[in-house]
Design a protein around this motif. Structure first.
Motif, short mmCIF file in Angstrom:
data_model
loop_
_atom_site.label_atom_id
_atom_site.label_comp_id
_atom_site.label_asym_id
_atom_site.label_seq_id
_atom_site.Cartn_x
_atom_site.Cartn_y
_atom_site.Cartn_z
N ALA A 65 0.83 -1.21 0.00
CA ALA A 65 0.00 0.00 0.00
C ALA A 65 0.86 1.26 0.00
O ALA A 65 1.99 1.26 0.49
N TYR A 66 0.28 2.33 -0.56
CA TYR A 66 0.90 3.65 -0.55
C TYR A 66 -0.18 4.68 -0.24
O TYR A 66 -1.29 4.62 -0.79
N GLN A 67 0.16 5.62 0.66
CA GLN A 67 -0.75 6.71 0.99
C GLN A 67 -0.03 8.05 0.90
O GLN A 67 1.16 8.14 1.20
N TYR A 68 -0.79 9.06 0.47
CA TYR A 68 -0.30 10.44 0.49
C TYR A 68 -1.31 11.27 1.25
O TYR A 68 -2.52 11.21 0.98
N ILE A 69 -0.82 12.02 2.24
CA ILE A 69 -1.70 12.84 3.08
C ILE A 69 -1.14 14.25 3.15
O ILE A 69 0.06 14.43 3.35
N GLN A 70 -2.01 15.23 2.97
CA GLN A 70 -1.61 16.63 3.12
C GLN A 70 -2.61 17.35 4.01
O GLN A 70 -3.82 17.17 3.86
N GLU A 71 -2.09 18.15 4.92
CA GLU A 71 -2.95 18.99 5.74
C GLU A 71 -2.20 20.28 6.06
O GLU A 71 -0.97 20.35 5.95
N SER A 72 -2.95 21.30 6.45
CA SER A 72 -2.33 22.59 6.75
C SER A 72 -3.06 23.25 7.91
O SER A 72 -4.23 22.95 8.20
N ARG A 73 -2.34 24.16 8.57
CA ARG A 73 -2.88 24.94 9.68
C ARG A 73 -2.63 26.42 9.40
O ARG A 73 -1.48 26.80 9.13
N ILE A 74 -3.68 27.21 9.44
CA ILE A 74 -3.56 28.65 9.18
C ILE A 74 -4.17 29.41 10.35
O ILE A 74 -5.32 29.14 10.74
N ASN A 75 -3.41 30.33 10.92
CA ASN A 75 -3.95 31.15 12.00
C ASN A 75 -3.37 32.56 11.93
O ASN A 75 -2.30 32.79 11.37
N ARG A 76 -4.10 33.50 12.51
CA ARG A 76 -3.67 34.89 12.55
C ARG A 76 -4.17 35.52 13.84
O ARG A 76 -5.34 35.39 14.19
N ARG A 77 -3.28 36.17 14.56
CA ARG A 77 -3.64 36.85 15.79
C ARG A 77 -4.58 38.02 15.51
O ARG A 77 -4.52 38.63 14.44
N PHE A 78 -5.41 38.33 16.48
CA PHE A 78 -6.34 39.46 16.37
C PHE A 78 -5.56 40.76 16.20
O PHE A 78 -4.57 41.01 16.88
N LEU A 79 -5.98 41.59 15.23
CA LEU A 79 -5.35 42.87 14.88
C LEU A 79 -3.95 42.70 14.29
O LEU A 79 -3.17 43.65 14.27
N ASN A 80 -3.63 41.48 13.82
CA ASN A 80 -2.36 41.22 13.15
C ASN A 80 -2.62 41.05 11.66
O ASN A 80 -3.68 40.58 11.27
N VAL A 81 -1.67 41.44 10.82
CA VAL A 81 -1.87 41.38 9.37
C VAL A 81 -1.17 40.18 8.73
O VAL A 81 -1.17 40.05 7.51
N THR A 82 -0.59 39.30 9.53
CA THR A 82 0.19 38.19 8.98
C THR A 82 -0.47 36.85 9.31
O THR A 82 -0.69 36.52 10.49
N ASP A 83 -0.77 36.09 8.25
CA ASP A 83 -1.23 34.70 8.42
C ASP A 83 -0.03 33.81 8.69
O ASP A 83 1.00 33.92 8.00
N ASN A 84 -0.16 32.93 9.66
CA ASN A 84 0.85 31.89 9.89
C ASN A 84 0.37 30.62 9.20
O ASN A 84 -0.67 30.06 9.56
N VAL A 85 1.13 30.17 8.20
CA VAL A 85 0.72 29.02 7.39
C VAL A 85 1.72 27.89 7.61
O VAL A 85 2.93 28.06 7.41
N ARG A 86 1.21 26.74 8.00
CA ARG A 86 2.05 25.55 8.17
C ARG A 86 1.43 24.40 7.39
O ARG A 86 0.26 24.09 7.56
N VAL A 87 2.25 23.77 6.55
CA VAL A 87 1.77 22.71 5.65
C VAL A 87 2.58 21.44 5.90
O VAL A 87 3.82 21.49 5.96
N GLU A 88 1.88 20.32 6.04
CA GLU A 88 2.52 19.02 6.23
C GLU A 88 2.12 18.07 5.10
O GLU A 88 0.94 18.01 4.72
N GLU A 89 3.10 17.34 4.59
CA GLU A 89 2.85 16.29 3.60
C GLU A 89 3.49 15.00 4.09
O GLU A 89 4.65 15.00 4.52
#
Length: 232
Positions: A65-89
């Motif tokens: 068997a072979y599996q491929y999984i991808q997920e990501s987490r995106i968050n941004r603090r209140f009154l902040n202009v920067t998204d924090n993006v983390r991606v896992e494969e």
């Protein structure tokens, strides 16, 4: 018998409402947004089954068997202009060999299994107005992580009479992790290479009673083993 199993699944964004409900000391929200991106999963599995009895088995099953999984987490603090993006494969390969054999009153099940996981982790900050990207610490080592797991096992069942059945088993497990940190800016206190391996022999013994009034009563004793994985 040859069996081919093909699967694909995905999701919409998955909000983390528990994080959005968190408040700062002044009563303002801690986060403006917090969600998981689409979780994608692909599975390809081939299984071969042979029920023609041979010297060492009555039936034999092989699964690749072979599996491929991808997920990501995106968050941004209140009154902040920067998204924090983390991606896992994660790429996962596995092989299983299972055999069954009857030897007199004993019913044996034995086999081998192997797993390989490769975890790739990426992260960046992204300005929601200018889309400019900035460095960000990754959830897992940014140079990638390799997880190896190998095991061999055997289980035997023997009916003692019309009610009681004895079950005994043993398993050997070997687990190895190799991880690499390329950018040590966020983790200067860590060794840039992480290597770890663990192994153990485990066993179990049990007595099973199938009563005449359709009750099943089991008494089991077993040892356990758990090796750290990449998430640990």
């Amino acid at each position: 018998m040859h069996t081919l199993n093909l699967q694909y699944s995905t999701t919409s964004d998955v909000p983390r409402y528990d994080r959005l409900a968190q408040l700062n000391d002044d009563g303002s929200p801690s986060f403006a947004q917090w969600y998981y991106g689409p979780q994608e999963r692909v599975l390809t599995a081939y299984k071969y089954s042979n029920t023609k009895a041979k010297k060492f088995y009555d039936s034999f099953h092989y699964t690749l068997a072979y599996q491929y999984i991808q997920e990501s987490r995106i968050n941004r603090r209140f009154l902040n202009v920067t998204d924090n993006v983390r991606v896992e494969e994660v790429n996962i390969g596995s092989v299983n060999l299972d055999f069954q054999k009857n030897l007199g009153k004993f019913s044996l099940t034995y086999g081998l299994e192997g797993f390989y996981n490769h975890v790739a982790s990426d992260a960046w900050g992204e300005n929601i107005f200018t889309f400019q990207k900035t460095p960000l610490d990754t959830r897992y080592p940014d140079g990638g992580s390799d997880y190896y797991s190998y095991a061999g096992f055997i289980t035997a069942n023997r009916p003692l009479n019309d009610i009681f059945t004895l079950n005994v088993g043993a398993r050997y497990s070997f687990v190895k992790i190799e991880s690499r940190i390329v950018d040590t800016t966020f983790f200067p206190f860590l060794d840039p290479t992480i290597n770890q391996q663990n192994s153990a022999i485990n066993g179990n013994i049990g007595l099973i009673a199938n009563t005449q009034n359709n009750w099943k009563i089991s008494a089991m004793l077993s040892s356990g083993f758990r090796a750290p994985n990449v998430d640990d």
